[in-house]
Scaffold this active site. Sequence first.
Site, PDB file in Angstrom:
ATOM      1  N   HIS A  63      40.286  37.657  29.572  1.00 43.18           N
ATOM      2  CA  HIS A  63      39.613  38.906  29.948  1.00 43.18           C
ATOM      3  C   HIS A  63      40.434  40.085  29.443  1.00 43.18           C
ATOM      4  O   HIS A  63      41.553  39.914  28.944  1.00 43.18           O
ATOM      5  CB  HIS A  63      39.365  38.972  31.449  1.00 43.18           C
ATOM      6  CG  HIS A  63      40.583  38.993  32.316  1.00 43.18           C
ATOM      7  ND1 HIS A  63      41.431  37.912  32.428  1.00 43.18           N
ATOM      8  CD2 HIS A  63      41.109  39.970  33.121  1.00 43.18           C
ATOM      9  CE1 HIS A  63      42.409  38.215  33.266  1.00 43.18           C
ATOM     10  NE2 HIS A  63      42.247  39.461  33.688  1.00 43.18           N
ATOM     11  N   ASP A  67      47.262  43.317  31.462  1.00 38.34           N
ATOM     12  CA  ASP A  67      48.326  42.319  31.586  1.00 38.34           C
ATOM     13  C   ASP A  67      47.985  41.012  30.863  1.00 38.34           C
ATOM     14  O   ASP A  67      48.800  40.084  30.842  1.00 38.34           O
ATOM     15  CB  ASP A  67      48.660  42.050  33.057  1.00 38.34           C
ATOM     16  CG  ASP A  67      47.468  41.574  33.879  1.00 38.34           C
ATOM     17  OD1 ASP A  67      46.353  42.107  33.687  1.00 38.34           O
ATOM     18  OD2 ASP A  67      47.653  40.673  34.726  1.00 38.34           O
ATOM     19  N   HIS A  68      46.809  40.976  30.233  1.00 39.53           N
ATOM     20  CA  HIS A  68      46.411  39.797  29.468  1.00 39.53           C
ATOM     21  C   HIS A  68      46.205  40.092  27.981  1.00 39.53           C
ATOM     22  O   HIS A  68      46.093  39.150  27.179  1.00 39.53           O
ATOM     23  CB  HIS A  68      45.127  39.198  30.052  1.00 39.53           C
ATOM     24  CG  HIS A  68      45.310  38.634  31.436  1.00 39.53           C
ATOM     25  ND1 HIS A  68      45.415  37.282  31.692  1.00 39.53           N
ATOM     26  CD2 HIS A  68      45.442  39.254  32.635  1.00 39.53           C
ATOM     27  CE1 HIS A  68      45.589  37.087  32.986  1.00 39.53           C
ATOM     28  NE2 HIS A  68      45.607  38.273  33.582  1.00 39.53           N
ATOM     29  N   ASP A 212      41.716  35.145  35.382  1.00 35.66           N
ATOM     30  CA  ASP A 212      41.783  35.579  36.778  1.00 35.66           C
ATOM     31  C   ASP A 212      40.431  35.360  37.447  1.00 35.66           C
ATOM     32  O   ASP A 212      39.380  35.632  36.859  1.00 35.66           O
ATOM     33  CB  ASP A 212      42.150  37.063  36.855  1.00 35.66           C
ATOM     34  CG  ASP A 212      43.570  37.336  36.380  1.00 35.66           C
ATOM     35  OD1 ASP A 212      44.292  36.363  36.064  1.00 35.66           O
ATOM     36  OD2 ASP A 212      43.953  38.516  36.332  1.00 35.66           O
ATOM     37  N   HIS A 270      50.503  33.165  37.617  1.00 29.15           N
ATOM     38  CA  HIS A 270      50.007  34.513  37.900  1.00 29.15           C
ATOM     39  C   HIS A 270      50.394  34.948  39.311  1.00 29.15           C
ATOM     40  O   HIS A 270      49.575  35.379  40.107  1.00 29.15           O
ATOM     41  CB  HIS A 270      48.481  34.554  37.710  1.00 29.15           C
ATOM     42  CG  HIS A 270      47.920  35.930  37.510  1.00 29.15           C
ATOM     43  ND1 HIS A 270      47.498  36.725  38.563  1.00 29.15           N
ATOM     44  CD2 HIS A 270      47.696  36.666  36.398  1.00 29.15           C
ATOM     45  CE1 HIS A 270      47.031  37.868  38.096  1.00 29.15           C
ATOM     46  NE2 HIS A 270      47.147  37.860  36.774  1.00 29.15           N
TER      47      HIS A 270
END
Length: 305
Positions: A63, A67-68, A212, A270
């Site tokens: 996504h 942070d990804h 997530d 995570h």
Amino acid sequence: MELIFLGTGAGVPSNNRNVSSLVLDLKSLQRGLWMFDCGEGTQHQILKSPVKIPKLEKIFITHLHGDHIFGLPGLLCSRSMGGCEEPLTLFGPQGLAQFVETALTLSGSYLTFPLEIIEIDEEGVIYDDGQLKVSAYSLKHPVISYGYRIEEHDKPGALDAQRLKAEGVPGGPWMQTLKQGGEVTLDDGRVICGADYLGEPQRGRHLVIFGDTAPCENALKLAQNADVIVLEATLDGTMTEKANSRGHSSTVQTATLARDAGVGTLIATHFSGRYSEEDCERLLRGCQAIFPATVFAFDHMVYPL
């Protein structure tokens, strides 16, 4: 195959955990490396790992939260500055191409290699090379978030050589064809079908890497009977409501999903930066009480499949 964890933290980096990224080393299956997510600082994590950027051939983005993906433009540029000319394919949600193209254009960056960006527009199989199949399914998060199921195709069962010998089938180069289930014609005119002499197919390995997500029906579907799943466990069980309100799962929910889906091993990742290593040891014990085959990932952990 093996998993190399480059970042196992949530949201922002901490002293012990960088933000999300991991690499699947295909080892004997294929030469290349597959990356899943590329948070800020991933390149620095790579410098402390066996991962070589030129060997990356596919990057799957779950996504578009920072942070990804905030490490992706820099990684692409470094791959070019190293003179790499091998093609690279990106998979991810709608908007991934715009993000990459905007970052490269506004920074005046260039690429020395062919870049293909495949944006996922529907759930299901997104890649299949006859050896590995990748399927993507949407999850429950404030932005579109996907989980990826990587399935190794089943291998043919063992050839019953003793039965062939008993039936007067001589050995020869055609045995390789029979092992693949093909047909051969013998000198005496008999047609032998290899499929009739094969044992039960050997099930390939099934790996699931989640983006997530809060608990949802697709999460259970993705994980079903997988050998290994990599799933977020952002907050502990006492903060389940807060985790879910932000599209995340608690440690208790993650372990429960692994149990209910009948998976082989759960690798939780995570983790919120509020938890110390001592806290994580306590949380791990709680997860193992629900699902014993639980592992907590840490940065630079290597996990063989």
